[in-house]
Design a protein around this motif. Structure first.
Motif, short mmCIF file in Angstrom:
data_model
loop_
_atom_site.label_atom_id
_atom_site.label_comp_id
_atom_site.label_asym_id
_atom_site.label_seq_id
_atom_site.Cartn_x
_atom_site.Cartn_y
_atom_site.Cartn_z
N UNK A 272 0.83 -1.20 0.00
CA UNK A 272 0.00 0.00 0.00
C UNK A 272 0.87 1.25 0.00
N UNK A 273 0.34 2.32 -0.59
CA UNK A 273 1.04 3.59 -0.61
C UNK A 273 0.10 4.64 -0.04
N UNK A 274 0.12 4.85 1.27
CA UNK A 274 -0.81 5.81 1.89
C UNK A 274 -0.37 7.25 1.67
N UNK A 275 -1.34 8.14 1.70
CA UNK A 275 -1.06 9.56 1.52
C UNK A 275 -0.51 10.17 2.80
N UNK A 276 0.29 11.21 2.66
CA UNK A 276 0.75 11.99 3.81
C UNK A 276 0.17 13.39 3.78
N UNK A 277 -0.72 13.67 2.82
CA UNK A 277 -1.34 14.99 2.71
C UNK A 277 -2.66 14.98 3.48
N UNK A 347 -3.90 8.07 8.51
CA UNK A 347 -4.67 7.85 7.30
C UNK A 347 -5.53 6.60 7.44
N UNK A 348 -6.67 6.55 6.76
CA UNK A 348 -7.58 5.41 6.91
C UNK A 348 -7.73 4.58 5.64
N UNK A 349 -7.46 5.16 4.51
CA UNK A 349 -7.48 4.42 3.26
C UNK A 349 -6.15 4.62 2.55
N UNK A 350 -5.81 3.71 1.68
CA UNK A 350 -4.53 3.83 0.98
C UNK A 350 -4.62 3.21 -0.40
N UNK A 351 -3.93 3.81 -1.36
CA UNK A 351 -3.78 3.20 -2.67
C UNK A 351 -3.12 1.84 -2.48
N UNK A 352 -3.63 0.83 -3.17
CA UNK A 352 -3.18 -0.54 -2.93
C UNK A 352 -2.80 -1.21 -4.25
N UNK A 353 -1.55 -1.06 -4.69
CA UNK A 353 -1.14 -1.64 -5.97
C UNK A 353 -1.17 -3.16 -6.01
N UNK A 354 -1.00 -3.80 -4.84
CA UNK A 354 -0.97 -5.27 -4.80
C UNK A 354 -1.84 -5.75 -3.65
N UNK A 355 -2.78 -6.65 -3.96
CA UNK A 355 -3.61 -7.22 -2.90
C UNK A 355 -3.91 -8.69 -3.21
N UNK A 356 -4.37 -9.41 -2.19
CA UNK A 356 -4.47 -10.86 -2.27
C UNK A 356 -5.50 -11.33 -3.29
N UNK A 357 -6.58 -10.57 -3.46
CA UNK A 357 -7.60 -10.99 -4.42
C UNK A 357 -7.04 -11.29 -5.78
#
Length: 463
Positions: A272-277, A347-357
């Protein structure tokens, strides 16, 4: 500025400045000196603290800071390729509509800056990290493995994205602009060989990494997950199955609630790549969801995708929303926008380039192509999580259709999956030709940006 003319000092300074933002959001990241822009490259990589700040700075650069725009680093690619395919439409005119109409101009800003230039910026920064760390005498062998492994992964990740958008692209494996400014387009096979070499070496470097596994910094499972994707695209079925199986056997699991699939540190997330803004948890949500009383999202779900969902599919009800007027449906995988209560440390949500699905669907396809059991079972794991019964597919052809159907409704809008799937299976002309009056075969490749071909005489354009 085109990627070819960024010098190493400014590139290193940029990732270091960006890395400073991480220190307030993640205690695991190491603080950097107070005046990073005054440091020379030799100072940046003099010790593990500065070198770590340089690599983590790339992650932050992927998202952007302070009202970031969509780019290849924060899944702008998923949105724009989704428009070029059959997932999304744009409610406005301009550059976005060019993707929908499959008539992308060579001066399209989203294509030129958001995709091409940003990808090569991240590749350039990864090369600078690898070279600086390798040459440093102040970093331990274990830390060198960690940092070089991360940089190799990032270089491979963005080359993979580029080659699937543009086909053959310049293979950039050094930071010397005197070399990169004249690079021609490399053969796709050569680019893929470098991608695999980078990932396989990264896996060896990170296999016994002592750092606690996180979702933010790349680990051995993230490397193996990307390898599974690459092997699948290369039709290396045995390798794809083995890689996906290794990740599935890691400390991951499908989340029960679909709304949790993109939350920070959820069990399904691999990288995941979470935002810092502050307020910009995901760039995707802030660029799509209507805000401030508005009722017109910037991007809407195309009828072809809406009609692809089966009755009772929770992904249709939980990952797609409708405006209060009932006029528009829009992607809703990410739900939090400009939330003043959100701080950079939470942060509560994050861009997720790779996930198990995705791993289950990769393994299903790889097993089917090998003629071994288990493909339907992997498909059913994804279907059951979405509230659907087991697939009724029995023949190999029907199981393959079931796999591609699940990839379509499970991975929609994410990182270019749909567009790339149509291309890699050789079905893009048949599918999009039947769905879109604007489709033409040449649109399977995005145009090489005009300013890049003007600055580099060795860079030939796409049709």
């Amino acid at each position: 500025m085109p990627y070819l003319y960024i010098n190493i000092r400014s590139a290193v300074a940029a990732v270091t400045v960006a890395a400073a933002l991480i220190t307030s959001s993640c205690k695991k990241f190491i603080e950097i000196p107070p005046n990073p822009t005054t440091l020379a490259p030799s100072q940046i990589f003099a010790d593990s603290a500065n070198a770590t700040a340089a690599i983590t700075g790339i992650y932050i650069s992927m998202i952007g800071t302070s009202s970031p725009a969509l780019s290849i680093g924060n899944d702008g690619m998923g949105m724009w390729t989704g428009m070029a395919a059959d997932e999304f439409d744009a409610t406005g005119a301009g550059f976005a509509k060019e993707f929908v109409n499959n008539n992308i101009s060579i001066t399209n800003t989203f294509n030129g800056s958001g995709l091409w230039a940003n990808a090569y910026k991240f590749i350039y920064q990864s090369n600078a990290v690898m070279e600086g760390v390798a040459a440093s005498s102040g970093i331990s062998a274990a830390m060198k493995n960690r940092l070089i492994g991360e940089a190799e992964f990032l270089r491979a990740y963005f080359h993979f994205a580029l080659i699937n958008v543009y086909s053959g692209v310049p293979l950039c494996i050094v930071s010397d602009y005197k070399v990169t400014s004249k690079l021609p387009r490399a053969d796709t096979g050569a680019v893929y060989r470098q991608i695999v070499a980078d990932l396989e070496d990264a896996y060896q470097r990170l296999q016994h990494d002592p750092l606690t596994l996180t979702k933010v910094r790349v680990n051995r499972y993230a490397v193996k997950a990307l390898l599974a994707r690459v092997y699948l695209y290369r039709k290396q079925w045995t390798l794809a199955e083995a890689a996906a199986t290794e990740v599935i056997g890691g400390n991951y699991g499908l989340v029960t609630n679909l709304d949790s699939a993109f939350l920070v540190n959820n069990r399904e997330a691999i990288w995941q790549v979470p935002s810092t803004a502050p307020g910009w948890e995901t760039v995707v949500a802030n660029n799509i969801i209507p805000q401030y009383g508005g009722n017109v999202p910037t991007s809407i779900v195309a009828p072809h995708l809406l009609n692809a969902f089966e009755t009772g599919d929770k992904r249709r009800t939980q990952w797609i929303a409708t405006t209060s007027t009932g006029l528009y449906t829009y992607p809703y995988k990410f739900k939090l926008v400009n939330n003043s209560a959100v701080t950079v440390s939470n942060p509560k949500e994050a861009h997720t380039p790779l996930r198990l699905g995705e791993m289950y669907l990769i393994r299903a396809e790889a097993r089917l192509k090998q003629g071994i059991a288990g493909a339907a079972e992997d498909v059913n794991r994804i279907r059951n999580r979405a509230g659907l019964g087991n697939t009724t597919a029995a023949s190999d052809d029907d199981i393959m259709k079931a796999i591609m159907q699940e990839r379509r409704v499970e991975l929609f809008g994410e990182w270019g999956h749909r567009f790339f799937d149509l291309k890699r299976t050789g079905t893009i002309d048949a599918v999009l030709g039947a769905e879109k009056t604007t489709w033409r075969s040449a649109a399977a490749l995005f145009p090489i940006p005009y300013n890049e071909t003007q600055l580099n005489p060795n860079l030939t354009p796409n049709p």
